[in-house]
Design an enzyme around this catalytic site. Structure first.
Site, PDB file in Angstrom:
ATOM      1  N   ARG A  84      10.912  26.716 -15.145  1.00  0.00           N
ATOM      2  CA  ARG A  84      12.173  27.016 -14.471  1.00  0.00           C
ATOM      3  C   ARG A  84      13.008  27.928 -15.367  1.00  0.00           C
ATOM      4  NH1 ARG A  84      10.051  25.571 -10.425  1.00  0.00           N
ATOM      5  NH2 ARG A  84      10.656  23.882  -9.021  1.00  0.00           N
TER       6      ARG A  84
ATOM      7  N   HIS B  58       8.408  34.427  -9.178  1.00  0.00           N
ATOM      8  CA  HIS B  58       8.152  33.000  -8.918  1.00  0.00           C
ATOM      9  C   HIS B  58       6.889  32.802  -8.056  1.00  0.00           C
ATOM     10  CE1 HIS B  58      10.302  28.859  -8.741  1.00  0.00           C
ATOM     11  NE2 HIS B  58       8.986  28.700  -8.610  1.00  0.00           N
TER      12      HIS B  58
HETATM   13  P1  NAP Z   1       4.548  16.801 -14.349  1.00  0.00           P
HETATM   14  O1  NAP Z   1       3.198  16.354 -13.924  1.00  0.00           O
HETATM   15  O2  NAP Z   1       5.705  15.904 -14.063  1.00  0.00           O
HETATM   16  O3  NAP Z   1       4.456  17.042 -15.949  1.00  0.00           O
HETATM   17  C1  NAP Z   1       5.595  17.277 -16.705  1.00  0.00           C
HETATM   18  C2  NAP Z   1       5.231  17.236 -18.193  1.00  0.00           C
HETATM   19  O4  NAP Z   1       6.413  17.547 -18.951  1.00  0.00           O
HETATM   20  C3  NAP Z   1       4.770  15.854 -18.658  1.00  0.00           C
HETATM   21  O5  NAP Z   1       3.765  15.980 -19.635  1.00  0.00           O
HETATM   22  C4  NAP Z   1       6.039  15.277 -19.290  1.00  0.00           C
HETATM   23  O6  NAP Z   1       5.821  14.277 -20.277  1.00  0.00           O
HETATM   24  C5  NAP Z   1       6.624  16.511 -19.921  1.00  0.00           C
HETATM   25  N1  NAP Z   1       8.058  16.336 -20.184  1.00  0.00           N
HETATM   26  C6  NAP Z   1       9.064  16.071 -19.313  1.00  0.00           C
HETATM   27  N2  NAP Z   1      10.234  15.949 -19.944  1.00  0.00           N
HETATM   28  C7  NAP Z   1       9.975  16.133 -21.257  1.00  0.00           C
HETATM   29  C8  NAP Z   1      10.772  16.101 -22.435  1.00  0.00           C
HETATM   30  N3  NAP Z   1      12.090  15.848 -22.393  1.00  0.00           N
HETATM   31  N4  NAP Z   1      10.162  16.325 -23.611  1.00  0.00           N
HETATM   32  C9  NAP Z   1       8.825  16.550 -23.696  1.00  0.00           C
HETATM   33  N5  NAP Z   1       8.001  16.588 -22.615  1.00  0.00           N
HETATM   34  C10 NAP Z   1       8.583  16.380 -21.414  1.00  0.00           C
HETATM   35  O7  NAP Z   1       4.906  18.206 -13.757  1.00  0.00           O
HETATM   36  P2  NAP Z   1       3.916  19.370 -13.247  1.00  0.00           P
HETATM   37  O8  NAP Z   1       3.376  19.050 -11.924  1.00  0.00           O
HETATM   38  O9  NAP Z   1       2.956  19.654 -14.340  1.00  0.00           O
HETATM   39  O10 NAP Z   1       4.955  20.576 -13.066  1.00  0.00           O
HETATM   40  C11 NAP Z   1       5.762  21.028 -14.132  1.00  0.00           C
HETATM   41  C12 NAP Z   1       6.810  22.011 -13.648  1.00  0.00           C
HETATM   42  O11 NAP Z   1       6.210  23.264 -13.324  1.00  0.00           O
HETATM   43  C13 NAP Z   1       7.540  21.620 -12.368  1.00  0.00           C
HETATM   44  O12 NAP Z   1       8.553  20.679 -12.613  1.00  0.00           O
HETATM   45  C14 NAP Z   1       8.091  22.955 -11.894  1.00  0.00           C
HETATM   46  O13 NAP Z   1       9.381  23.158 -12.415  1.00  0.00           O
HETATM   47  C15 NAP Z   1       7.132  23.976 -12.496  1.00  0.00           C
HETATM   48  N6  NAP Z   1       6.375  24.704 -11.450  1.00  0.00           N
HETATM   49  C16 NAP Z   1       6.521  26.049 -11.361  1.00  0.00           C
HETATM   50  C17 NAP Z   1       5.786  26.750 -10.424  1.00  0.00           C
HETATM   51  C18 NAP Z   1       5.847  28.249 -10.348  1.00  0.00           C
HETATM   52  O14 NAP Z   1       5.320  28.839  -9.403  1.00  0.00           O
HETATM   53  N7  NAP Z   1       6.419  28.923 -11.305  1.00  0.00           N
HETATM   54  C19 NAP Z   1       4.928  26.067  -9.554  1.00  0.00           C
HETATM   55  C20 NAP Z   1       4.804  24.692  -9.683  1.00  0.00           C
HETATM   56  C21 NAP Z   1       5.532  24.014 -10.644  1.00  0.00           C
HETATM   57  P3  NAP Z   1       5.081  12.898 -19.910  1.00  0.00           P
HETATM   58  O15 NAP Z   1       3.620  13.275 -19.709  1.00  0.00           O
HETATM   59  O16 NAP Z   1       5.282  12.053 -21.090  1.00  0.00           O
HETATM   60  O17 NAP Z   1       5.723  12.392 -18.648  1.00  0.00           O
HETATM   61  C1  GLV Z   2       7.485  25.641  -7.563  1.00  0.00           C
HETATM   62  O1  GLV Z   2       8.207  26.207  -8.309  1.00  0.00           O
HETATM   63  C2  GLV Z   2       7.257  24.226  -7.590  1.00  0.00           C
HETATM   64  O2  GLV Z   2       8.016  23.520  -8.249  1.00  0.00           O
HETATM   65  O3  GLV Z   2       6.307  23.795  -6.920  1.00  0.00           O
END
Ligand code: NAP
Ligand code: GLV
Length: 313
Positions: A228, A276
């Site tokens: 983000r 994005h």
């Molecule tokens: P997720 O499964 O919830 O994983 C989040 C990771 O971040 C986990 O390993 C978590 O730790 C870690 N984390 C959270 N808060 C933290 C902190 N304060 N300090 C250290 N580590 C921390 O999320 P995801 O599905 O992988 O997605 C991640 C993000 O990608 C989304 O929230 C979104 O903003 C972004 N995204 C972007 C796009 C795009 O097109 N650009 C698309 C999809 C997603 P734990 O393992 O200990 O819980």
């Molecule tokens: C896209 O940014 C998502 O959070 O899936």
């Protein structure tokens, strides 16, 4: 059973057709058609706050993305927006992991193989050898090793790069040196050649990529932000690029999207901008996942991907 949909572009037909096929037992209605009527489930992306206010009728809200910061910010700004008893469910991969792997691997290999420098040489009509980087000197750190970050880290490790991962709680990912929490942050960051950000946006992670953090990376490091925009302090990143601490950045997300025309990132050739698109919500995969979860909830079974309101993701 009724499922209420909200998509910001108003192009509902393919979603309604998709749900009719994947979940024929449900009646699928748009928010615009069904305002004020009780329904069972809502499926949304960036909904208007009115759609969430006082919604005690809902058994769950399904977010059409992995990041739930948009919905949680509405709740923070308006305590009436969505009672805490209504679970918010994020998309769990649903085809995004493979896209993230492609996007990040492409950016890393472009930097590792010095492709931007060769492109600049071509523009200048220059034929010149550039010393290759050594894999062993190209340590990559993936900040956030959850659903998407773990796949990215594994993919980069499979190329033979030294890969570190950072999470909130202790995790283990094969082939990746894992660090956790604030106490593990310095060991994770120190000397990285590439920092990949895949953290969720929460009060703890907002502005995390500031001048102090960038200074811990190796001189001439690269930043890839696919999480983000508000994770990055824009002025600090620009200064770090201009001072040579950061050799290049690939940014898919921004504080304001679309990135305003007068934003200085547009004028900085060492910053690559994409709109994005790192991992798009794939309609068929998302509908299939949500339909399965609705069936599970209807049958009283637990589901994965329910957001923890305390953690903020
Ligand atoms: P997720 O499964 O919830 O994983 C989040 C990771 O971040 C986990 O390993 C978590 O730790 C870690 N984390 C959270 N808060 C933290 C902190 N304060 N300090 C250290 N580590 C921390 O999320 P995801 O599905 O992988 O997605 C991640 C993000 O990608 C989304 O929230 C979104 O903003 C972004 N995204 C972007 C796009 C795009 O097109 N650009 C698309 C999809 C997603 P734990 O393992 O200990 O819980
Ligand atoms: C896209 O940014 C998502 O959070 O899936």
């Amino acid at each position: 059973m009724k499922v209420q949909l909200y998509v910001p572009d108003g192009r509902y037909d393919p979603w309604i057709e998709g749900f009719a096929e994947a979940l024929p037992e449900a009646e699928c209605v748009t928010w615009e058609q069904s305002q004020g009527q009780p329904v069972d489930y809502a499926v949304v992306w960036r909904p208007p706050v009115e759609m969430l206010r006082g919604r005690t009728d809902l058994k769950a809200v399904f977010n059409l993305g992995a990041g739930v910061d948009g919905i949680l910010q509405l709740r923070d700004a308006d305590p009436e927006a969505l009672p805490a008893s209504v679970p918010i469910v994020r998309l769990d991969d649903a085809g995004m992991g493979a896209q993230m792997v492609e996007y990040v691997t492409h950016a890393v290999l472009r930097y590792f193989r010095r492709m931007d420098e060769f492109a600049a040489q071509q523009r200048a009509g220059t034929w010149k050898f550039l010393k290759p980087n050594r894999r062993a000197d190209f340590t990559i750190g993936v900040m956030g090793i959850g659903t998407l970050g773990a796949q990215i880290a594994r993919a980069l490790a499979s190329f033979g790069f030294p890969v570190r991962g950072w999470s909130r709680s202790a995790r283990s990912v094969e082939g990746v040196e894992c660090h956790a929490g604030e106490q593990g942050q310095a060991a994770f960051l120190d000397g990285l050649r590439v920092l990949v950000n895949v953290l969720p946006l929460t009060p703890e992670t907002e502005n995390i990529i500031d001048g102090g953090l960038l200074a811990r990376l190796a001189k001439g490091a690269y930043l890839i932000n696919v999480a983000r925009g508000p994770h990055v302090v824009d002025e600090d990143l620009l200064a770090a690029v201009q001072q040579g601490q950061i050799a290049g950045a690939t940014l898919d997300v921004f504080r304001k999207e679309p990135l305003p025309a007068d934003h200085p990132f547009w004028q900085e050739p060492r910053i690559t901008i994409t709109p994005h698109i790192a991992a798009l919500t794939l309609r068929e995969d998302s509908i299939a996942q949500i339909a399965d979860k609705i069936r599970a909830l209807q049958a009283g079974r637990p589901i994965a991907g329910v957001v923890d309101l305390q953690r903020g993701y």
